[in-house]
Design a protein around this motif. Structure first.
Motif, PDB file in Angstrom:
ATOM      1  N   UNK A  13      71.619  56.132  13.155  1.00 31.16           N
ATOM      2  CA  UNK A  13      72.303  55.584  11.990  1.00 31.16           C
ATOM      3  C   UNK A  13      73.790  55.898  12.031  1.00 31.16           C
ATOM      4  N   UNK A  14      74.133  57.118  12.421  1.00 32.43           N
ATOM      5  CA  UNK A  14      75.544  57.510  12.513  1.00 32.43           C
ATOM      6  C   UNK A  14      76.254  56.713  13.596  1.00 32.43           C
ATOM      7  N   UNK A  15      75.611  56.538  14.736  1.00 31.61           N
ATOM      8  CA  UNK A  15      76.238  55.745  15.796  1.00 31.61           C
ATOM      9  C   UNK A  15      76.496  54.315  15.322  1.00 31.61           C
ATOM     10  N   UNK A  16      75.527  53.746  14.616  1.00 36.08           N
ATOM     11  CA  UNK A  16      75.676  52.366  14.138  1.00 36.08           C
ATOM     12  C   UNK A  16      76.821  52.263  13.141  1.00 36.08           C
ATOM     13  N   UNK A  17      76.996  53.286  12.309  1.00 32.89           N
ATOM     14  CA  UNK A  17      78.105  53.297  11.347  1.00 32.89           C
ATOM     15  C   UNK A  17      79.447  53.185  12.075  1.00 32.89           C
ATOM     16  N   UNK A  18      79.591  53.918  13.162  1.00 32.62           N
ATOM     17  CA  UNK A  18      80.830  53.883  13.925  1.00 32.62           C
ATOM     18  C   UNK A  18      80.972  52.553  14.658  1.00 32.62           C
ATOM     19  N   UNK A  19      79.890  52.084  15.252  1.00 27.48           N
ATOM     20  CA  UNK A  19      79.924  50.830  16.007  1.00 27.48           C
ATOM     21  C   UNK A  19      80.424  49.676  15.138  1.00 27.48           C
ATOM     22  N   UNK A  20      80.014  49.652  13.890  1.00 27.18           N
ATOM     23  CA  UNK A  20      80.391  48.541  13.004  1.00 27.18           C
ATOM     24  C   UNK A  20      81.887  48.505  12.711  1.00 27.18           C
ATOM     25  N   UNK A  21      82.603  49.566  13.028  1.00 30.27           N
ATOM     26  CA  UNK A  21      84.051  49.603  12.801  1.00 30.27           C
ATOM     27  C   UNK A  21      84.840  49.042  13.983  1.00 30.27           C
ATOM     28  N   UNK A  22      84.176  48.797  15.105  1.00 30.44           N
ATOM     29  CA  UNK A  22      84.859  48.432  16.353  1.00 30.44           C
ATOM     30  C   UNK A  22      85.151  46.940  16.391  1.00 30.44           C
ATOM     31  N   UNK A  82      79.451  45.756  23.618  1.00 34.54           N
ATOM     32  CA  UNK A  82      78.736  44.564  23.160  1.00 34.54           C
ATOM     33  C   UNK A  82      79.507  43.853  22.048  1.00 34.54           C
ATOM     34  N   UNK A  83      80.389  44.585  21.355  1.00 30.48           N
ATOM     35  CA  UNK A  83      81.250  43.979  20.342  1.00 30.48           C
ATOM     36  C   UNK A  83      82.570  43.482  20.940  1.00 30.48           C
ATOM     37  N   UNK A  84      82.733  43.653  22.257  1.00 27.63           N
ATOM     38  CA  UNK A  84      83.898  43.114  22.937  1.00 27.63           C
ATOM     39  C   UNK A  84      84.982  44.111  23.267  1.00 27.63           C
ATOM     40  N   UNK A  85      84.789  45.394  22.961  1.00 24.96           N
ATOM     41  CA  UNK A  85      85.798  46.402  23.261  1.00 24.96           C
ATOM     42  C   UNK A  85      85.808  46.743  24.742  1.00 24.96           C
ATOM     43  N   UNK A  86      86.958  47.196  25.236  1.00 24.96           N
ATOM     44  CA  UNK A  86      87.082  47.744  26.582  1.00 24.96           C
ATOM     45  C   UNK A  86      86.903  49.247  26.473  1.00 24.96           C
ATOM     46  N   UNK A  87      85.983  49.811  27.263  1.00 30.23           N
ATOM     47  CA  UNK A  87      85.537  51.182  27.016  1.00 30.23           C
ATOM     48  C   UNK A  87      85.620  52.056  28.260  1.00 30.23           C
ATOM     49  N   UNK A  88      85.854  53.353  28.005  1.00 32.80           N
ATOM     50  CA  UNK A  88      85.750  54.394  29.022  1.00 32.80           C
ATOM     51  C   UNK A  88      84.813  55.463  28.476  1.00 32.80           C
ATOM     52  N   UNK A  97      92.052  55.906  15.949  1.00 37.39           N
ATOM     53  CA  UNK A  97      91.057  56.526  15.072  1.00 37.39           C
ATOM     54  C   UNK A  97      90.195  57.469  15.906  1.00 37.39           C
ATOM     55  N   UNK A  98      90.065  58.697  15.437  1.00 36.34           N
ATOM     56  CA  UNK A  98      89.214  59.690  16.097  1.00 36.34           C
ATOM     57  C   UNK A  98      87.984  59.934  15.228  1.00 36.34           C
ATOM     58  N   UNK A  99      86.807  59.842  15.844  1.00 34.78           N
ATOM     59  CA  UNK A  99      85.552  60.234  15.186  1.00 34.78           C
ATOM     60  C   UNK A  99      85.216  61.629  15.714  1.00 34.78           C
ATOM     61  N   UNK A 100      85.494  62.622  14.900  1.00 33.54           N
ATOM     62  CA  UNK A 100      85.433  64.031  15.311  1.00 33.54           C
ATOM     63  C   UNK A 100      84.201  64.681  14.698  1.00 33.54           C
ATOM     64  N   UNK A 101      83.284  65.143  15.545  1.00 36.10           N
ATOM     65  CA  UNK A 101      82.033  65.745  15.081  1.00 36.10           C
ATOM     66  C   UNK A 101      82.133  67.265  15.160  1.00 36.10           C
ATOM     67  N   UNK A 153      76.112  69.407  10.195  1.00 32.84           N
ATOM     68  CA  UNK A 153      76.716  68.568  11.231  1.00 32.84           C
ATOM     69  C   UNK A 153      77.497  67.477  10.499  1.00 32.84           C
ATOM     70  N   UNK A 154      78.813  67.437  10.704  1.00 29.56           N
ATOM     71  CA  UNK A 154      79.664  66.523   9.951  1.00 29.56           C
ATOM     72  C   UNK A 154      80.515  65.678  10.891  1.00 29.56           C
ATOM     73  N   UNK A 155      81.074  64.607  10.329  1.00 33.90           N
ATOM     74  CA  UNK A 155      82.014  63.761  11.067  1.00 33.90           C
ATOM     75  C   UNK A 155      83.250  63.528  10.209  1.00 33.90           C
ATOM     76  N   UNK A 156      84.414  63.636  10.827  1.00 40.70           N
ATOM     77  CA  UNK A 156      85.669  63.250  10.210  1.00 40.70           C
ATOM     78  C   UNK A 156      86.206  62.028  10.942  1.00 40.70           C
ATOM     79  N   UNK A 157      86.422  60.945  10.208  1.00 40.18           N
ATOM     80  CA  UNK A 157      87.106  59.782  10.765  1.00 40.18           C
ATOM     81  C   UNK A 157      88.590  59.953  10.444  1.00 40.18           C
ATOM     82  N   UNK A 158      89.408  60.134  11.460  1.00 44.00           N
ATOM     83  CA  UNK A 158      90.813  60.504  11.276  1.00 44.00           C
ATOM     84  C   UNK A 158      91.714  59.498  11.992  1.00 44.00           C
ATOM     85  N   UNK A 159      92.699  58.993  11.267  1.00 44.86           N
ATOM     86  CA  UNK A 159      93.650  58.060  11.874  1.00 44.86           C
ATOM     87  C   UNK A 159      94.931  58.795  12.255  1.00 44.86           C
ATOM     88  N   UNK A 160      95.316  58.640  13.525  1.00 40.52           N
ATOM     89  CA  UNK A 160      96.582  59.160  14.017  1.00 40.52           C
ATOM     90  C   UNK A 160      97.576  58.005  14.142  1.00 40.52           C
TER      91      UNK A 160
END
Length: 326
Positions: A163-172, A194-200, A270-274, A317-324
């Motif tokens: 569920x957490x992964x899907x939450x992040x994926x929907x932002x891409x 799969x959403x069209x991003x270029x990934x490493x 955007x950093x997804x920091x766990x 276990x938490x996540x911070x979505x942080x914009x730099x």
């Protein structure tokens, strides 16, 4: 008995059923029912259902033909499902084997039963497993339309984080450069691509990167994913100022990699920091570490703070979505 169901018009029923099946959310213990042109599809985890679908509570009939493990045991066993594998955490060997036999003798689509034989250990975050039923520790997991091959004895993977992964994926978005610093078998970068991003995707575990590359091919996105085996601190200089999005899913020690994250970040990222912290201040230490690494070069905005799950007594276990922004 009322259970959570997705309510959908009959003409959209099959497409919706397939979406829920791909995410492994359909509750096999209950029948799909129809009334007045509306389908009611029972689901196991209503909070994981895509936001565009309507979830209601409704009485639906149980599947009379399906024998469940609880029917054979006389009690409800605790286990996780990962593809065709059931994952136990039982200290009593006799009880574990009794549960395993009931799972494979039931009518659930589960062929392998594994019992945890150690805690997560080492820098690759793997654990030992005892095979109680089945041929080994390899399985195939489906998650929100993506398919992942993996070997639980060789790589780290948690189905609880779907569920957490899907939450992040929907932002891409399709034009992004996305970088996963601890990528595993690709549960973030594959759906990103799969959403069209270029990934490493980078990981210290060579076997995990082999699975990541295979999963990229299997999901038809190998042209948009680069898998790299190595320490991300060594890889970072090659991707300086590259990433629009960074995933840092290494709780307990992600702060040690923030200098590299800042180096990889583009002018806006955007950093997804766990993190795993005490419940008294679950988000403060992570935010402080990010600010110390990124300021004053970047302005730092915490866009979302989210509790992912309980980790241990009084620890979250938490996540911070942080914009730099440079």
């Amino acid at each position: 008995m009322e259970v959570p169901c997705v309510r959908v018009a009959r003409e959209a029923g099959e497409k919706t059923r397939q979406t829920l099946a791909d995410a492994d959310l359909i509750d096999d213990e209950y029948e799909i029912s129809v009334e007045d042109g509306v389908l009611y599809i029972p689901v196991t985890e209503p909070t994981a259902v895509p936001a565009n679908l309507d979830v209601v509570s409704r009485a639906v009939p149980e599947r009379e033909t399906q024998t469940r493990p609880a029917d054979l045991l006389g009690f409800e066993p605790s286990y996780e499902r990962l593809g065709t594998a059931a994952l136990l955490d039982e200290d009593d060997d006799e009880r574990a084997r009794e549960i395993a036999r009931a799972i494979v003798e039931s009518e659930l689509p589960l062929e392998t039963v594994l019992n945890k034989a150690s805690k997560v250990k080492g820098e690759t975050r793997t654990r030992d497993w005892e095979v109680l039923e089945g041929e080994g520790t390899e399985t195939v997991h489906r998650e929100y339309g993506a398919v992942f091959e993996l070997d639980l004895a060789e790589v780290y993977f948690s189905p609880r984080l779907a569920t957490e992964r899907h939450r992040v994926v929907e932002q891409v978005s399709a034009d992004e450069h996305a970088f996963d610093m601890f990528a595993g078998v690709g549960p973030f970068v594959v759906p990103f691509a799969k959403r069209g991003a270029t990934c490493v995707g980078v990981d210290i575990n060579e076997t995990a990167i082999e699975y990541l590359r295979e999963n990229a091919r299997g999901n038809g996105v190998e042209d948009r994913i680069t898998g790299i085996c190595g320490d991300v601190r060594t890889v970072a200089p090659e991707y300086e100022n590259w990433a629009d999005r960074l995933v840092m899913n290494l709780p307990h020690s992600a702060d040690a990699f923030l200098e590299s994250a800042v180096r990889i970040a583009s002018d806006e990222c955007v950093i997804h920091y766990y993190d795993i912290q005490h419940e008294d201040d679950p988000f403060g230490p992570g935010e402080q570490s990010i600010r110390e690494a990124a300021e004053p070069e970047y302005s730092v905005t915490v866009e979302q703070q989210r509790v992912v799950r309980s980790y241990a007594p009084h620890e979250l276990n938490v996540c911070l979505d942080v914009r730099l922004e440079r």
